[in-house]
Design a protein around this motif. Structure first.
Motif, PDB file in Angstrom:
ATOM      1  N   UNK A 164       2.405  -0.733  -6.138  1.00 26.87           N
ATOM      2  CA  UNK A 164       1.949   0.061  -4.994  1.00 26.87           C
ATOM      3  C   UNK A 164       0.530   0.535  -5.283  1.00 26.87           C
ATOM      4  N   UNK A 165      -0.396   0.040  -4.495  1.00 23.52           N
ATOM      5  CA  UNK A 165      -1.796   0.344  -4.750  1.00 23.52           C
ATOM      6  C   UNK A 165      -2.602   0.113  -3.481  1.00 23.52           C
ATOM      7  N   UNK A 166      -3.738   0.828  -3.375  1.00 25.01           N
ATOM      8  CA  UNK A 166      -4.617   0.616  -2.229  1.00 25.01           C
ATOM      9  C   UNK A 166      -5.321  -0.720  -2.371  1.00 25.01           C
ATOM     10  N   UNK A 189       0.833  -1.197   0.000  1.00 23.02           N
ATOM     11  CA  UNK A 189       0.000   0.000   0.000  1.00 23.02           C
ATOM     12  C   UNK A 189       0.870   1.250   0.000  1.00 23.02           C
ATOM     13  N   UNK A 190       0.334   2.362  -0.477  1.00 18.08           N
ATOM     14  CA  UNK A 190       1.077   3.618  -0.355  1.00 18.08           C
ATOM     15  C   UNK A 190       1.470   3.871   1.100  1.00 18.08           C
ATOM     16  N   UNK A 209       8.113   4.347   2.645  1.00 14.80           N
ATOM     17  CA  UNK A 209       7.238   5.444   2.196  1.00 14.80           C
ATOM     18  C   UNK A 209       6.900   5.304   0.715  1.00 14.80           C
ATOM     19  N   UNK A 210       6.502   4.118   0.348  1.00  9.32           N
ATOM     20  CA  UNK A 210       6.274   3.819  -1.071  1.00  9.32           C
ATOM     21  C   UNK A 210       5.106   4.619  -1.626  1.00  9.32           C
ATOM     22  N   UNK A 211       5.235   4.974  -2.906  1.00  4.15           N
ATOM     23  CA  UNK A 211       4.235   5.757  -3.621  1.00  4.15           C
ATOM     24  C   UNK A 211       3.743   4.973  -4.828  1.00  4.15           C
ATOM     25  N   UNK A 212       2.546   5.281  -5.309  1.00  2.00           N
ATOM     26  CA  UNK A 212       2.070   4.584  -6.518  1.00  2.00           C
ATOM     27  C   UNK A 212       3.055   4.703  -7.694  1.00  2.00           C
ATOM     28  N   UNK A 213       3.755   5.812  -7.787  1.00  2.00           N
ATOM     29  CA  UNK A 213       4.701   5.975  -8.898  1.00  2.00           C
ATOM     30  C   UNK A 213       5.964   5.133  -8.745  1.00  2.00           C
TER      31      UNK A 213
END
Length: 119
Positions: free
Chosen positions: A117-119, A13-14, A86-90
């Motif tokens: 990385x996704x909800x 997850x983000x 602190x992963x981000x969708x990008x």
């Protein structure tokens, strides 16, 4: 011959974390600078993410991941790591480890490990 096998990818997850590993064989791992790179979509270019000196004393990061990712290595185990926080969708991409830094001698790299990385 040179073999690089990445692992540790998956779905997060983000804001979450993942730790990637790369098992190296077929060359003197402790003598080489190593890098992580990623390809965010099929057909897009390879983006260099991070590099580390042969003894691990110096590390280098792309601006896009600086402060969130940490590269490290265990020369006794011929293994390269990438701790991603602190992963981000990008950050979604296929992640590769490779010998060297971007330039004429960059590579080879492994088959990659997918990070999503996704909800």
């Amino acid at each position: 011959q040179v073999q690089l096998v990445e692992s540790g990818g998956g779905l997060a997850q983000p804001g979450g974390s993942l730790r990637l590993s790369c098992a190296a064989s077929g060359f003197t791992f402790s003598s080489y600078v190593m890098s992580w790179a990623r390809r965010q979509a099929p057909g897009k270019g390879l983006e260099w993410v991070s590099g580390i000196s042969s003894d691990g004393s110096d590390t280098y990061y792309a601006d896009s991941v600086n402060g969130r990712f940490t590269i490290s290595r265990d020369n006794a185990r011929n293994t390269l790591f990438l701790q991603m926080n602190s992963l981000k969708p990008e950050d979604t991409a296929l992640y590769y480890c490779a010998k060297g830094l971007p330039g004429p001698d960059f590579g080879p790299w492994g088959q990659g490990t997918q990070v999503t990385i996704s909800l």
